[in-house]
Design an enzyme around this catalytic site. Structure first.
Site, PDB file in Angstrom:
ATOM      1  N   ASP A  12       0.821  -1.209   0.000  1.00  0.00           N
ATOM      2  CA  ASP A  12       0.000   0.000   0.000  1.00  0.00           C
ATOM      3  C   ASP A  12       0.860   1.265   0.000  1.00  0.00           C
ATOM      4  OD1 ASP A  12      -2.292   1.509  -0.001  1.00  0.00           O
ATOM      5  OD2 ASP A  12      -2.661   1.310   2.153  1.00  0.00           O
ATOM      6  N   GLY A  13       0.366   2.282  -0.663  1.00  0.00           N
ATOM      7  CA  GLY A  13       1.017   3.592  -0.595  1.00  0.00           C
ATOM      8  C   GLY A  13       1.592   4.097  -1.909  1.00  0.00           C
ATOM      9  N   ASN A  14       1.419   3.336  -2.979  1.00  0.00           N
ATOM     10  CA  ASN A  14       1.957   3.777  -4.280  1.00  0.00           C
ATOM     11  C   ASN A  14       1.377   5.124  -4.701  1.00  0.00           C
ATOM     12  OD1 ASN A  14       3.283   1.383  -4.530  1.00  0.00           O
ATOM     13  ND2 ASN A  14       1.918   0.508  -6.066  1.00  0.00           N
ATOM     14  N   HIS A  29       2.931   3.802  -8.877  1.00  0.00           N
ATOM     15  CA  HIS A  29       2.809   2.373  -9.212  1.00  0.00           C
ATOM     16  C   HIS A  29       4.082   1.880  -9.902  1.00  0.00           C
ATOM     17  CE1 HIS A  29      -1.221   2.222  -7.791  1.00  0.00           C
ATOM     18  NE2 HIS A  29      -1.697   3.043  -8.717  1.00  0.00           N
ATOM     19  N   LEU A 122      10.923 -20.676  -5.288  1.00  0.00           N
ATOM     20  CA  LEU A 122       9.991 -19.742  -4.649  1.00  0.00           C
ATOM     21  C   LEU A 122       8.701 -19.733  -5.462  1.00  0.00           C
ATOM     22  CD1 LEU A 122       9.235 -17.256  -2.790  1.00  0.00           C
ATOM     23  CD2 LEU A 122      10.296 -15.815  -4.526  1.00  0.00           C
ATOM     24  N   GLU A 191       1.151 -13.666  11.846  1.00  0.00           N
ATOM     25  CA  GLU A 191       1.672 -12.502  12.569  1.00  0.00           C
ATOM     26  C   GLU A 191       1.554 -11.305  11.622  1.00  0.00           C
ATOM     27  OE1 GLU A 191       2.448 -12.769  15.671  1.00  0.00           O
ATOM     28  OE2 GLU A 191       2.316 -14.961  15.704  1.00  0.00           O
TER      29      GLU A 191
HETATM   30  C1  FPP Z   1      -1.840   0.049  -3.456  1.00  0.00           C
HETATM   31  O1  FPP Z   1      -1.409   1.383  -3.357  1.00  0.00           O
HETATM   32  C2  FPP Z   1      -1.255  -0.577  -4.614  1.00  0.00           C
HETATM   33  C3  FPP Z   1      -1.947  -1.112  -5.651  1.00  0.00           C
HETATM   34  C4  FPP Z   1      -3.416  -1.113  -5.737  1.00  0.00           C
HETATM   35  C5  FPP Z   1      -1.246  -1.697  -6.797  1.00  0.00           C
HETATM   36  C6  FPP Z   1      -0.035  -2.516  -6.482  1.00  0.00           C
HETATM   37  C7  FPP Z   1       0.794  -2.552  -7.694  1.00  0.00           C
HETATM   38  C8  FPP Z   1       2.159  -2.528  -7.714  1.00  0.00           C
HETATM   39  C9  FPP Z   1       3.000  -2.596  -6.502  1.00  0.00           C
HETATM   40  C10 FPP Z   1       2.887  -2.422  -8.997  1.00  0.00           C
HETATM   41  C11 FPP Z   1       2.522  -3.453  -9.967  1.00  0.00           C
HETATM   42  C12 FPP Z   1       2.813  -4.811  -9.500  1.00  0.00           C
HETATM   43  C13 FPP Z   1       3.013  -5.838 -10.330  1.00  0.00           C
HETATM   44  C14 FPP Z   1       3.338  -7.156  -9.746  1.00  0.00           C
HETATM   45  C15 FPP Z   1       2.982  -5.701 -11.776  1.00  0.00           C
HETATM   46  P1  FPP Z   1      -2.469   2.555  -3.517  1.00  0.00           P
HETATM   47  O2  FPP Z   1      -2.507   2.946  -4.950  1.00  0.00           O
HETATM   48  O3  FPP Z   1      -3.771   2.141  -2.923  1.00  0.00           O
HETATM   49  O4  FPP Z   1      -1.798   3.679  -2.664  1.00  0.00           O
HETATM   50  P2  FPP Z   1      -2.521   4.838  -1.850  1.00  0.00           P
HETATM   51  O5  FPP Z   1      -3.124   4.191  -0.629  1.00  0.00           O
HETATM   52  O6  FPP Z   1      -1.389   5.743  -1.503  1.00  0.00           O
HETATM   53  O7  FPP Z   1      -3.537   5.462  -2.756  1.00  0.00           O
END
Ligand code: FPP
Length: 224
Positions: A12-14, A29, A122, A191
């Site tokens: 989370d947090g992208n 992302h 893995l 955990e």
């Molecule tokens: C949550 O952060 C993240 C996602 C919904 C997407 C996760 C995707 C990636 C890490 C990249 C792509 C991965 C692969 C394996 C191709 P958010 O967007 O909800 O962040 P926010 O809470 O700050 O809005």
């Protein structure tokens, strides 16, 4: 020390990282994908056998179309570029969640799973269009349809995570403390570590610190 066989991560947090640093959620992302690659390498080093990554939830369809399109393009490019490499590293890729994307992406996902299916170092479970409540409802429906007695063992066999041990450790980055419909059944005794850092800022050092903490916990599983 606790054995560590399966790590699950809510990345989370992208979006927040992207807005803060590049004025674009999508840039977050992209940066998040770099963290994915770092964490895969570190997971192999730690000799963990299963890594489950929450990449797209059933609720994420509520996001703007442009962001959804970007995420799936990122995934498509990642698979096209990296599946050979994952295969060479003896990594098995498994998708959990409903594969009801474009036929192009569905085929790419199936091909990636097929190509890597015999690998043993893995297993990466990529949760895509995944929702735990839907997974449970589908499993119960299948049990009922096949007239199978409902118990823990049988239910587990009808989940998308069949043949995958439950996570020992769940990490959620992004300074948010919730499960967001992720592996609700499977996380019953895991955990849980909540990490303040946003996913693109999370690094090997943070990951290893959590693993060390996890290993030092006394896990009782209800006993004393
Ligand atoms: C949550 O952060 C993240 C996602 C919904 C997407 C996760 C995707 C990636 C890490 C990249 C792509 C991965 C692969 C394996 C191709 P958010 O967007 O909800 O962040 P926010 O809470 O700050 O809005």
């Amino acid at each position: 020390m606790n054995p560590l066989n399966h790590v699950a991560i809510i990345m989370d947090g992208n979006g927040r990282w992207g807005l803060r640093n590049k004025n674009s959620r999508n840039a977050g992302h992209r940066a998040g994908l770099n963290t994915v690659e770092k964490i895969i390498k570190e997971t192999i080093k730690s000799k963990v056998k299963f890594l489950t990554l929450y990449a797209f939830s059933t609720e994420n369809w509520k996001r703007p179309k442009k962001e959804i399109k970007f995420l799936f393009k990122l995934l498509e490019d990642f698979l096209k570029d990296k599946v050979e490499d994952l295969n060479k590293q003896k990594i098995k890729l498994k998708i959990i969640g409903k594969k009801n994307f474009s036929s192009k992406l569905n085929n790419l996902l199936k091909l990636s799973e097929k190509k890597t299916k015999n690998n043993k170092r893995l297993q990466i479970n990529l949760a895509l269009n995944y929702g735990s409540k839907a997974e449970l409802i589908d499993a119960f429906k299948e049990l009922k349809k096949n007239n199978i007695i409902i118990n823990e063992k049988n239910l587990s066999k009808y989940l998308q995570t069949r043949n995958i041990p439950d996570p020992d450790l769940l990490i959620r980055t992004g300074n948010t403390k919730r499960l967001s419909n992720f592996l609700l059944w499977q996380l019953a005794y895991s955990e849980i570590f909540f990490e303040k850092k946003l996913w693109p800022d999370f690094n090997e050092k943070d990951y290893n610190k959590i693993i060390r903490n996890y290993k030092s916990i006394k896990r009782n599983f209800g006993k004393i």
